[in-house]
Design an enzyme around this catalytic site. Sequence first.
Site, PDB file in Angstrom:
ATOM      1  N   ASP A  17       0.833  -1.200   0.000  1.00 26.51           N
ATOM      2  CA  ASP A  17       0.000   0.000   0.000  1.00 26.51           C
ATOM      3  C   ASP A  17       0.871   1.255   0.000  1.00 26.51           C
ATOM      4  O   ASP A  17       1.922   1.285   0.653  1.00 26.51           O
ATOM      5  CB  ASP A  17      -0.885  -0.019   1.257  1.00 26.51           C
ATOM      6  CG  ASP A  17      -2.028   0.973   1.163  1.00 26.51           C
ATOM      7  OD1 ASP A  17      -2.315   1.473   0.060  1.00 26.51           O
ATOM      8  OD2 ASP A  17      -2.636   1.271   2.216  1.00 26.51           O
ATOM      9  N   ARG A  21       0.170   7.612  -2.723  1.00 27.28           N
ATOM     10  CA  ARG A  21       0.631   8.647  -1.787  1.00 27.28           C
ATOM     11  C   ARG A  21       2.106   8.961  -1.990  1.00 27.28           C
ATOM     12  O   ARG A  21       2.534  10.108  -1.849  1.00 27.28           O
ATOM     13  CB  ARG A  21       0.361   8.195  -0.352  1.00 27.28           C
ATOM     14  CG  ARG A  21      -1.044   8.543   0.125  1.00 27.28           C
ATOM     15  CD  ARG A  21      -1.384   7.853   1.420  1.00 27.28           C
ATOM     16  NE  ARG A  21      -1.674   6.441   1.188  1.00 27.28           N
ATOM     17  CZ  ARG A  21      -1.882   5.563   2.149  1.00 27.28           C
ATOM     18  NH1 ARG A  21      -1.793   5.936   3.408  1.00 27.28           N
ATOM     19  NH2 ARG A  21      -2.167   4.307   1.865  1.00 27.28           N
ATOM     20  N   ASN A  65     -10.310  -3.231  -6.999  1.00 27.92           N
ATOM     21  CA  ASN A  65      -9.505  -2.303  -7.799  1.00 27.92           C
ATOM     22  C   ASN A  65     -10.128  -1.973  -9.153  1.00 27.92           C
ATOM     23  O   ASN A  65      -9.755  -0.978  -9.799  1.00 27.92           O
ATOM     24  CB  ASN A  65      -8.095  -2.866  -8.018  1.00 27.92           C
ATOM     25  CG  ASN A  65      -7.215  -2.778  -6.792  1.00 27.92           C
ATOM     26  OD1 ASN A  65      -6.236  -3.517  -6.666  1.00 27.92           O
ATOM     27  ND2 ASN A  65      -7.542  -1.889  -5.861  1.00 27.92           N
ATOM     28  N   ARG A 177       1.569  -4.966   6.313  1.00 28.23           N
ATOM     29  CA  ARG A 177       0.923  -3.916   5.518  1.00 28.23           C
ATOM     30  C   ARG A 177       1.759  -2.646   5.613  1.00 28.23           C
ATOM     31  O   ARG A 177       2.149  -2.218   6.706  1.00 28.23           O
ATOM     32  CB  ARG A 177      -0.494  -3.621   5.990  1.00 28.23           C
ATOM     33  CG  ARG A 177      -1.137  -2.524   5.111  1.00 28.23           C
ATOM     34  CD  ARG A 177      -2.607  -2.389   5.282  1.00 28.23           C
ATOM     35  NE  ARG A 177      -3.129  -1.452   4.270  1.00 28.23           N
ATOM     36  CZ  ARG A 177      -4.337  -1.479   3.763  1.00 28.23           C
ATOM     37  NH1 ARG A 177      -5.194  -2.397   4.148  1.00 28.23           N
ATOM     38  NH2 ARG A 177      -4.724  -0.594   2.860  1.00 28.23           N
TER      39      ARG A 177
END
Length: 229
Positions: A17, A21, A65, A177
């Site tokens: 993940d 960002r 997704n 994660r």
Amino acid sequence: MAKSEPARARHVAIIMDGNGRWAKKRHLPRAIGHQRGVEAVRRLVRGAREFGLEALTIYAFSTENWRRPEEEVSDLMALMKRFILSDLDEMAENNIRLKIIGDYKAFRPDIVELIEGALARTAANSGTILAIALNYGAQDEIARAATRAAAKGAITPETIEAELDTADLPPLDLLIRTSGEVRLSNFLLWQAAYAELWFTPVLWPDFTADHLKEALDAFATRERRYGGR
């Protein structure tokens, strides 16, 4: 009394993940973040071999997704093709066996053909298994497994587990994660029942083999109880 050996992870899974960002922080297109994310996958596969993992499962494309913008989905498909074409030789030469969990046959025919060629080429390899979750959702996986188990007879935890996409992999030991998010996002829900969890704020494109080693070292210090005392 002799000290017991530290726990050793055989099977690690990663929710990769933070690509978007990472790109946003650098004022770059999201596609660049996904490209750097593929480079991180490459590093991690090499790290998995170095640390002796039997299996590494990565969450590459979820059933959710498909809801992303069409352009982003197209970019992800192109990256998937590029990864297979550029890294298949290295995987084959390093005895890595590729496995897919999820319904990859929902992708375009050219991608399905590439995937099936890669699966066939690495099928006889006996080293680290790289399991890539494509068009995968854990709730869907459990529903499919329960349906198959019911068709064969009694539904029990054992009969469902035998029908999961990961039935031929070692039990999941550690789930990682990245990016600071603290949730499982419909990934390996059944398999994670007694897995250890490790969360890191590091965005996926910045994740390295050193971060994997940090997670494995943390895993080695934990006492796994499986509901016991």
